[in-house]
Design a protein around this motif. Sequence first.
Motif, PDB file in Angstrom:
ATOM      1  N   VAL A   5     -37.488  66.863  61.006  1.00 35.98           N
ATOM      2  CA  VAL A   5     -36.668  68.046  59.714  1.00 35.98           C
ATOM      3  C   VAL A   5     -37.051  67.209  58.365  1.00 35.98           C
ATOM      4  CG1 VAL A   5     -34.579  68.390  59.247  1.00 35.98           C
ATOM      5  CG2 VAL A   5     -35.105  68.328  61.663  1.00 35.98           C
ATOM      6  N   LEU A   6     -37.605  68.129  57.301  1.00 36.30           N
ATOM      7  CA  LEU A   6     -37.390  67.565  55.987  1.00 36.30           C
ATOM      8  C   LEU A   6     -36.244  67.651  55.612  1.00 36.30           C
ATOM      9  CD1 LEU A   6     -41.187  68.920  55.359  1.00 36.30           C
ATOM     10  CD2 LEU A   6     -40.736  66.763  56.171  1.00 36.30           C
ATOM     11  N   SER A   7     -36.466  66.664  54.355  1.00 37.74           N
ATOM     12  CA  SER A   7     -34.813  67.030  53.526  1.00 37.74           C
ATOM     13  C   SER A   7     -35.309  67.674  52.745  1.00 37.74           C
ATOM     14  CB  SER A   7     -34.969  66.060  53.074  1.00 37.74           C
ATOM     15  OG  SER A   7     -35.730  65.213  51.579  1.00 37.74           O
ATOM     16  N   GLU A   8     -34.305  68.188  51.975  1.00 37.88           N
ATOM     17  CA  GLU A   8     -35.174  69.597  51.175  1.00 37.88           C
ATOM     18  C   GLU A   8     -34.829  68.824  49.329  1.00 37.88           C
ATOM     19  OE1 GLU A   8     -32.072  71.946  47.650  1.00 37.88           O
ATOM     20  OE2 GLU A   8     -30.692  70.458  49.023  1.00 37.88           O
ATOM     21  N   THR A   9     -35.694  67.853  49.166  1.00 34.30           N
ATOM     22  CA  THR A   9     -36.438  66.917  48.453  1.00 34.30           C
ATOM     23  C   THR A   9     -37.926  67.116  49.067  1.00 34.30           C
ATOM     24  OG1 THR A   9     -34.149  65.314  47.978  1.00 34.30           O
ATOM     25  CG2 THR A   9     -36.763  64.643  47.519  1.00 34.30           C
ATOM     26  N   GLU A  10     -37.958  66.818  50.068  1.00 32.62           N
ATOM     27  CA  GLU A  10     -39.615  66.789  50.266  1.00 32.62           C
ATOM     28  C   GLU A  10     -40.046  68.033  50.662  1.00 32.62           C
ATOM     29  OE1 GLU A  10     -39.415  63.226  54.039  1.00 32.62           O
ATOM     30  OE2 GLU A  10     -38.353  64.352  54.414  1.00 32.62           O
ATOM     31  N   VAL A  11     -39.090  69.076  51.527  1.00 27.97           N
ATOM     32  CA  VAL A  11     -39.178  70.190  50.501  1.00 27.97           C
ATOM     33  C   VAL A  11     -40.287  70.868  49.248  1.00 27.97           C
ATOM     34  CG1 VAL A  11     -38.113  72.563  51.479  1.00 27.97           C
ATOM     35  CG2 VAL A  11     -38.181  71.140  52.743  1.00 27.97           C
ATOM     36  N   LEU A  12     -39.212  70.409  48.868  1.00 27.07           N
ATOM     37  CA  LEU A  12     -39.519  70.862  47.527  1.00 27.07           C
ATOM     38  C   LEU A  12     -40.496  69.904  46.384  1.00 27.07           C
ATOM     39  CD1 LEU A  12     -35.931  70.592  45.625  1.00 27.07           C
ATOM     40  CD2 LEU A  12     -36.838  72.797  46.557  1.00 27.07           C
ATOM     41  N   ASN A  14     -43.399  68.875  48.780  1.00 27.26           N
ATOM     42  CA  ASN A  14     -44.571  70.032  48.931  1.00 27.26           C
ATOM     43  C   ASN A  14     -44.657  71.393  48.614  1.00 27.26           C
ATOM     44  OD1 ASN A  14     -44.703  68.098  51.046  1.00 27.26           O
ATOM     45  ND2 ASN A  14     -43.778  68.975  52.704  1.00 27.26           N
ATOM     46  N   GLN A  15     -43.630  72.137  48.091  1.00 34.28           N
ATOM     47  CA  GLN A  15     -43.332  73.047  47.491  1.00 34.28           C
ATOM     48  C   GLN A  15     -44.380  72.945  46.137  1.00 34.28           C
ATOM     49  OE1 GLN A  15     -39.656  74.884  47.781  1.00 34.28           O
ATOM     50  NE2 GLN A  15     -39.890  76.314  49.641  1.00 34.28           N
TER      51      GLN A  15
END
Length: 77
Positions: A5-12, A14-15
């Motif tokens: 599970v990626l944190s919101e910070t990691e997702v952002l 990556n984006q």
Amino acid sequence: MSTAVLSETEVLANQKTILQNQALILKNQEEIKKNQLNLIVKNQEEIKKNQDEIKKNQEALNAIINNQEKILAAVRR
């Protein structure tokens, strides 16, 4: 099987990386396009130069042939 599970910070992050990579791809595509156009222009100039050289050589060859024909005609007289 565990799911990461990626944190919101990691997702952002990556984006953001994806967007940066897409921007680099677009920039590279534009550079490739520009280089291709430059090569086309240079090749067309080279082709024109070669065509001019061929024409000049053909004219010289025709002059030689004409002279040879004149020599042959003179010899036959």
